[in-house]
Design an enzyme around this catalytic site. Structure first.
Site, PDB file in Angstrom:
ATOM      1  CB  CYS A  70       9.095 -65.543 -13.040  1.00  0.00           C
ATOM      2  SG  CYS A  70       7.569 -65.862 -12.187  1.00  0.00           S
ATOM      3  CE1 TYR A  88       0.928 -41.257  -1.290  1.00  0.00           C
ATOM      4  CE2 TYR A  88       1.856 -41.281   0.927  1.00  0.00           C
ATOM      5  CZ  TYR A  88       1.746 -40.696  -0.317  1.00  0.00           C
ATOM      6  OH  TYR A  88       2.450 -39.557  -0.596  1.00  0.00           O
ATOM      7  CB  CYS A  91       6.243 -51.282  -3.643  1.00  0.00           C
ATOM      8  SG  CYS A  91       5.519 -49.817  -4.334  1.00  0.00           S
TER       9      CYS A  91
HETATM   10  N1  SAH Z   1      -1.441 -49.570   2.290  1.00  0.00           N
HETATM   11  C1  SAH Z   1      -2.320 -50.206   1.356  1.00  0.00           C
HETATM   12  C2  SAH Z   1      -2.169 -49.731  -0.091  1.00  0.00           C
HETATM   13  C3  SAH Z   1      -0.814 -49.348  -0.574  1.00  0.00           C
HETATM   14  S1  SAH Z   1      -0.739 -49.104  -2.324  1.00  0.00           S
HETATM   15  C4  SAH Z   1      -2.169 -51.723   1.434  1.00  0.00           C
HETATM   16  O1  SAH Z   1      -1.211 -52.222   1.979  1.00  0.00           O
HETATM   17  O2  SAH Z   1      -3.058 -52.418   0.963  1.00  0.00           O
HETATM   18  C5  SAH Z   1      -0.635 -47.339  -2.456  1.00  0.00           C
HETATM   19  C6  SAH Z   1      -1.982 -46.652  -2.359  1.00  0.00           C
HETATM   20  O3  SAH Z   1      -1.774 -45.253  -2.476  1.00  0.00           O
HETATM   21  C7  SAH Z   1      -2.980 -47.021  -3.447  1.00  0.00           C
HETATM   22  O4  SAH Z   1      -4.168 -47.440  -2.848  1.00  0.00           O
HETATM   23  C8  SAH Z   1      -3.186 -45.710  -4.228  1.00  0.00           C
HETATM   24  O5  SAH Z   1      -4.499 -45.536  -4.702  1.00  0.00           O
HETATM   25  C9  SAH Z   1      -2.857 -44.674  -3.189  1.00  0.00           C
HETATM   26  N2  SAH Z   1      -2.410 -43.352  -3.647  1.00  0.00           N
HETATM   27  C10 SAH Z   1      -1.708 -43.051  -4.767  1.00  0.00           C
HETATM   28  N3  SAH Z   1      -1.378 -41.728  -4.779  1.00  0.00           N
HETATM   29  C11 SAH Z   1      -1.883 -41.194  -3.631  1.00  0.00           C
HETATM   30  C12 SAH Z   1      -1.857 -39.879  -3.081  1.00  0.00           C
HETATM   31  N4  SAH Z   1      -1.245 -38.870  -3.711  1.00  0.00           N
HETATM   32  N5  SAH Z   1      -2.460 -39.684  -1.888  1.00  0.00           N
HETATM   33  C13 SAH Z   1      -3.078 -40.701  -1.247  1.00  0.00           C
HETATM   34  N6  SAH Z   1      -3.139 -41.963  -1.732  1.00  0.00           N
HETATM   35  C14 SAH Z   1      -2.548 -42.211  -2.915  1.00  0.00           C
END
Ligand code: SAH
Length: 486
Positions: free
Chosen positions: A91, A326, A439
Site C-alpha cells: 500500500c 482479452y 489497468c
Molecule cells: N476482462 C477480464 C480479464 C482482463 S485481464 C476480466 O475483467 O476479468 C487481461 C487478460 O488478457 C488476461 O486474462 C490475459 O491472459 C489476457 N491476455 C494477455 N495477452 C493477450 C493476448 N495477446 N490476446 C488475448 N488475451 C491476452
C-alpha cells in the site's frame, strides 16, 4: 566511484542529506521533490510534506532519495490503518487521505491522456467523468496469498514480503483482506507448530509449506483455503480440516502441489482435502465458479461498477454484435451478453476460456462464443476470412462472418496494452464504438493516440478505483467512430 551531480547551484552526491518540499507524485505514488529543478523520487512522502532525505541514487535526469524525517507533514496525511504499510510493498498511498488518493488517480489518468493520448485540455474537460471510489476503501480483497517461512529465531511465520524482497513481515491482519483471514491464518500457524510441519525454504528447496491462498465469495460468504506445498501430502491433514471446518463459511479446503524451485506461487495440480474444489460468487447477478487456479477480479464491489461502466459505454440496444478482446474468464462478455445480440470473447489462456464456457453454461447464457488465441491473431484472421467471404457472396447478406462483424469492440488488455496488429485490425473493422478498459493509463494513452489517428474520438472517460491504498487505477474509455462527411 560515487557519481556527482551538479544541480545548477550545488554539487550533490550519494548519501548527501537535503531538505525538500514534496511537490508532485510519481506513477506509483512516490513523492517527488525538486532541488534547483532536479527531481528526486522519495518513497513514503506525500505532496505538501517538507522532509529531510538522503540521496541513494543519481541518474542524469532524476535521482532517488530515502526519507529520513518528515519536518512538516502534509495536511493530507492521515494515520495509516496498517502499522506495517511502509515496510510491506502493498500500500503505497495509505498515509494519504482517501479523498486525495482519488484526486491523485484522476490526475494520473488525465496526465497520461494529455501527454501520451494526444487529447487537448478542452477535449479532456468535456469527456472526463468523476472517478468512482469506494465507500469503505478497506477489506476489499477477496483473495490473498500469504508466504510461509521462519523468522530469525526460527519461529514459523506468515505475512507479506517486504517491498522488493523475499523477507516475510509477519502479519495475519492485513486491512485490505477480509476479516476471516486472521482466524484462518492463526489456525493454520497453530496447527503447523503443533505438528512441527516445516515451512519451505527457498534457499535450500527443503521444507513443505510454501504459501497459503485464501479466497472468499463476497456475495455467497463461501471461504476457500488452499495450502501450496512442496510435496503431495500434508501430515495430520484431518486435524487441520477439523479445525478449519469449524470456521463459518468454510466450503473448500485443498492442497496445491508446487515442487519446483521457482518464484511462481502455484503449481498446476489441486488435491482436495475437504468440501468442493471451488467456491462460487456472484457479480451483478451472474454466478461464477472459482477454483484455486482461476483468475478472478480481486475487488468484487468495484468490479461490478467497472463492468457496469463498460456496459453503459457500449451503448447496447440488443441488436449489436460485440467482441470482447482479452476476455479472461468471460466476466465482461457475460455482462455484455445480457444487452447484446451476440458476444465473442477472445483470450490467450486456454484454462480461462474453459472457465468462461462453464460460466456461460452455468448462467444459461447462450449468445456468447469464446475463442482461445491472441487478440492480435484471432481478430486479423477473422477479418481476412470475412473479406474473402464478402468477395464471394457480395449479395448474400446472411454470411456467417457478416453476422459476426462487430458493432462494438471491448478491450481489456494487460498492463502492456494492445498489440499494434490488434489496433490496426480494429480500425479496419471500423466498429461503431470501441470501449477500452485499461489497468495502465500510460499504455492506454499510447493506444488512444493510435486509434485517434485512425479516425476514432474519445467521448467518455471514467476512472474506477479498484485498488484503494495503492497507486493503481482502472480506466474505462468510450471511443466513437468519426463518420465520414457525406
Ligand atoms: N476482462 C477480464 C480479464 C482482463 S485481464 C476480466 O475483467 O476479468 C487481461 C487478460 O488478457 C488476461 O486474462 C490475459 O491472459 C489476457 N491476455 C494477455 N495477452 C493477450 C493476448 N495477446 N490476446 C488475448 N488475451 C491476452
Amino acid at each position: 566511484m560515487g557519481r556527482l551531480l551538479l544541480c545548477r547551484e550545488r554539487l550533490m552526491k550519494k548519501n548527501d542529506l537535503f531538505r525538500v518540499e514534496i511537490v508532485d507524485m510519481g506513477s506509483e505514488g512516490e513523492g517527488i521533490g525538486k532541488v534547483d529543478g532536479f527531481p528526486f523520487f522519495i518513497k513514503d512522502t506525500l505532496i505538501g510534506d517538507v522532509v529531510e532525505a538522503k540521496v541513494t541514487k543519481l541518474k542524469k535526469q532524476y535521482g532517488y532519495a530515502r526519507l529520513m524525517e518528515i519536518l512538516t507533514a502534509s495536511p493530507d496525511r492521515v494515520e495509516p490503518k496498517c502499522p506495517l504499510h511502509q515496510k510491506c510493498g502493498g500500500c503505497q498511498l495509505q498515509a494519504l487521505s482517501y479523498e486525495k488518493q482519488l484526486v491523485f488517480k484522476e490526475n494520473k489518468i488525465k496526465n497520461n491522456l494529455l501527454r501520451l493520448g494526444g487529447l487537448t485540455a478542452e477535449q479532456l474537460r468535456a469527456c472526463m467523468e468523476p472517478i468512482v471510489g469506494m465507500e469503505n476503501p478497506y477489506h476489499y480483497r477477496n483473495k490473498a496469498q500469504f508466504p510461509v517461512g521462519t523468522d530469525r529465531e526460527g519461529n514459523l511465520v506468515t505475512g507479506f514480503y517486504a517491498g522488493r524482497t523475499h523477507t516475510i513481515i509477519p502479519n495475519t491482519d492485513c486491512c485490505l483482506g477480509v476479516a476471516e483471514n486472521r482466524e484462518i491464518l492463526e489456525t493454520i500457524l497453530d496447527f503447523l507448530k503443533t505438528y512441527q510441519i516445516p515451512a519451505y525454504e527457498e534457499a535450500t528447496g527443503r521444507g513443505l509449506v510454501r504459501h497459503i491462498l485464501l479466497r472468499k465469495g463476497f456475495a455467497t460468504g463461501e471461504l476457500m483455503v488452499c495450502l501450496i506445498l512442496n510435496g503431495r501430502s500434508l501430515p495430520h491433514s484431518r486435524e487441520l480440516v477439523d479445525r478449519l471446518g469449524k470456521i463459518s463459511g468454510m466450503t473448500s479446503i485443498c492442497l496445491n502441489v508446487n515442487e519446483r524451485n521457482t518464484n511462481v506461487i502455484m503449481g498446476e495440480e489441486i488435491l482436495p482435502l475437504w468440501g468442493q474444489n471451488f467456491i462460487t460468487d456472484k457479480i451483478g447477478g451472474i454466478s461464477y465458479q472459482i477454483s484455486p487456479l482461476s483468475f478472478y477480479q480481486v475487488n468484487p464491489v468495484q468490479t461490478e461498477k467497472l463492468y457496469r461502466t463498460a456496459l453503459e459505454f457500449a451503448g447496447l440496444t440488443g441488436r449489436e454484435t460485440v467482441w470482447d478482446l482479452y476476455c479472461g474468464i468471460g466476466t465482461i462478455s457475460l455482462f455484455l451478453a445480457q444487452g447484446a445480440k451476440r458476444v465473442y470473447g477472445v483470450e490467450v489462456v486456454p484454462q480461462a476460456i474453459a472457465d468462461a464456457r462453464r460460466n456461460a453454461e452455468r448462467n444459461g447464457i447462450s449468445n456468447v462464443e469464446f475463442f482461445v488465441g491472441k487478440a492480435e491473431e484471432v481478430l486479423p484472421e477473422f477479418y481476412e476470412k470475412e473479406q474473402k467471404e464478402r468477395g464471394q457472396a457480395a449479395r448474400d447478406m446472411d454470411t456467417a462472418s457478416q453476422m459476426r462483424h462487430p458493432d462494438v469492440i471491448v478491450v481489456d488488455p494487460p498492463r502492456k496494452g494492445c498489440d499494434e496488429r490488434c489496433l490496426y485490425t480494429m480500425l479496419k473493422m471500423a466498429p461503431e464504438r470501441i470501449v477500452y478498459v485499461s489497468c495502465d493509463s500510460a499504455t492506454l494513452g499510447r493506444d488512444l493516440k493510435y486509434l485517434g489517428n485512425g479516425g476514432y474520438v474519445v467521448t467518455r472517460v471514467r476512472g474506477v478505483d479498484m485498488f484503494p491504498g495503492t497507486g493503481h487505477v482502472e480506466t474505462v474509455v468510450m471511443l466513437s467512430h468519426k463518420k465520414p462527411i457525406a
